[in-house]
Design an enzyme around this catalytic site. Sequence first.
Site, PDB file in Angstrom:
ATOM      1  N   PRO A  10       7.203   8.718 -10.096  1.00 61.11           N
ATOM      2  CG  PRO A  10       9.035   9.351  -8.773  1.00 61.11           C
ATOM      3  CD  PRO A  10       7.550   9.536  -8.932  1.00 61.11           C
ATOM      4  CG  ASP A  11      10.636   4.231 -13.653  1.00 65.89           C
ATOM      5  OD1 ASP A  11      11.508   4.980 -13.152  1.00 65.89           O
ATOM      6  OD2 ASP A  11      10.731   3.785 -14.811  1.00 65.89           O
ATOM      7  CG  PHE A  12      10.944   1.458  -8.100  1.00 66.41           C
ATOM      8  CD1 PHE A  12      11.058   1.822  -6.772  1.00 66.41           C
ATOM      9  CD2 PHE A  12       9.694   1.052  -8.575  1.00 66.41           C
ATOM     10  CE1 PHE A  12       9.959   1.783  -5.926  1.00 66.41           C
ATOM     11  CE2 PHE A  12       8.592   1.011  -7.737  1.00 66.41           C
ATOM     12  CZ  PHE A  12       8.724   1.373  -6.409  1.00 66.41           C
ATOM     13  NE  ARG A  13      15.166  -2.401 -10.068  1.00 66.11           N
ATOM     14  CZ  ARG A  13      14.075  -2.655  -9.339  1.00 66.11           C
ATOM     15  NH1 ARG A  13      12.880  -2.330  -9.814  1.00 66.11           N
ATOM     16  NH2 ARG A  13      14.171  -3.231  -8.153  1.00 66.11           N
ATOM     17  CG  ASN A  65       2.532  -0.106 -10.214  1.00 68.17           C
ATOM     18  OD1 ASN A  65       3.694  -0.514 -10.203  1.00 68.17           O
ATOM     19  ND2 ASN A  65       1.951   0.369 -11.290  1.00 68.17           N
ATOM     20  CG  ASP A  90       0.156   3.501  -8.095  1.00 63.86           C
ATOM     21  OD1 ASP A  90      -0.828   2.753  -8.257  1.00 63.86           O
ATOM     22  OD2 ASP A  90       1.007   3.693  -8.981  1.00 63.86           O
ATOM     23  CG  HIS A 102       5.656  -5.988  -5.097  1.00 59.24           C
ATOM     24  ND1 HIS A 102       6.498  -5.429  -6.021  1.00 59.24           N
ATOM     25  CD2 HIS A 102       5.888  -7.332  -5.152  1.00 59.24           C
ATOM     26  CE1 HIS A 102       7.219  -6.397  -6.609  1.00 59.24           C
ATOM     27  NE2 HIS A 102       6.855  -7.550  -6.100  1.00 59.24           N
ATOM     28  CB  CYS A 104       2.123  -3.955  14.791  1.00 56.55           C
ATOM     29  SG  CYS A 104       3.549  -4.481  15.751  1.00 56.55           S
ATOM     30  CB  CYS A 151       1.667  -7.947  17.809  1.00 58.78           C
ATOM     31  SG  CYS A 151       0.838  -6.359  17.623  1.00 58.78           S
ATOM     32  CB  CYS A 207       2.733  -1.752  18.028  1.00 61.86           C
ATOM     33  SG  CYS A 207       1.362  -2.758  18.599  1.00 61.86           S
ATOM     34  CB  CYS A 266       4.057  -5.617  20.817  1.00 63.08           C
ATOM     35  SG  CYS A 266       4.209  -5.301  19.056  1.00 63.08           S
TER      36      CYS A 266
END
Length: 275
Positions: free
Chosen positions: A38-41, A112, A114, A131, A139, A142, A163, A166
């Site tokens: 599915p898309d977001f909006r 995307n 994916d 993105h 992590c 660190c 992690c 840390c």
Amino acid sequence: KPLSEPTIEEVAKGITDGTFKKIIVMTGAGISVAAGIPDFRTPGTGLYYNLQKYDLPFPEAVFEIRYFQQRPEPFYALAKEMWPSNYKPTITHHFIRLLEEKGVLLRNYTQNIDTLERQAGISPELLVEAHGSFGTTRCIKCKREVDQEWLREKVFRDEIPKCSDCEGLIKPDITFFGENLPERFHTLTHPDFQQCDLLFVIGTSLEVYPFASLVDRPKSDVPRVLINMEEVGPFESTKKDDCRDVKVLGDCQASVRELAKLLHWESELDELVHQ
Ligand code: OAD
């Protein structure tokens, strides 16, 4: 000479006759909807309309770094649902790959995560995963890289992955709101958009910045083609008409197939889809 009020037929002709050979394709979640993601909006089906069970203050919080640091559980629950597994690239992904094979793809800037572009065979050098992606994991404190399979096991056991050095939270390298976009995005955009001679914008609402601002970066005579379910960003009818813009509204998979027909690339596209 710059095309004034070009049609999609003229754009196709410009690709086949060699007028356009430095094409940038900007993509978003709409191109993977046909793969079952599915898309977001999109109201109703978009991810942001279906997060009630996570009890978030607002939908985007699930991808906000500050929220994640306080309450990572919703993201991990969602990651379990979204984990890339059996999805297959769509006609649109294969079309972008075909642009590469024809030697006219300058870059695919995708939002995307994916990894379907990689699966379609688009070369890593021609791809900017603006993105980030599920491809690598680290992590958040660190920055130590962690094995992705280890993360997957934790997530599927509903454990919070931390992690071992840390105690920082471990997260896939997808860019959250509040985080910087990958270095590649910043270094490549300027030279790319200087050279670009045709822009495709496919399957994105152009709501998220700085990605959305790329649409204004090509030179002012460069045609911009929107292939999307709806008018978005500078392509909206209420905005001042830009005479270099072309809008192809509707399902992008059908539109891309039509475009492939105009280019006489249909059988090559089918070969990529079926291989
Ligand atoms: P959106 O969900 O915001 O927009 C998807 C666009 O694709 C909408 O304009 C839809 O109308 C259109 N669309 C949906 N199905 C389509 C189809 N079959 N054919 C053509 N168009 C279709 O997704 P993005 O623009 O990718 O960021 O969202 C941008 C960013 O917001 C994502 O990368 C993600 C999200 O928050 C982060 O998580 C950092």
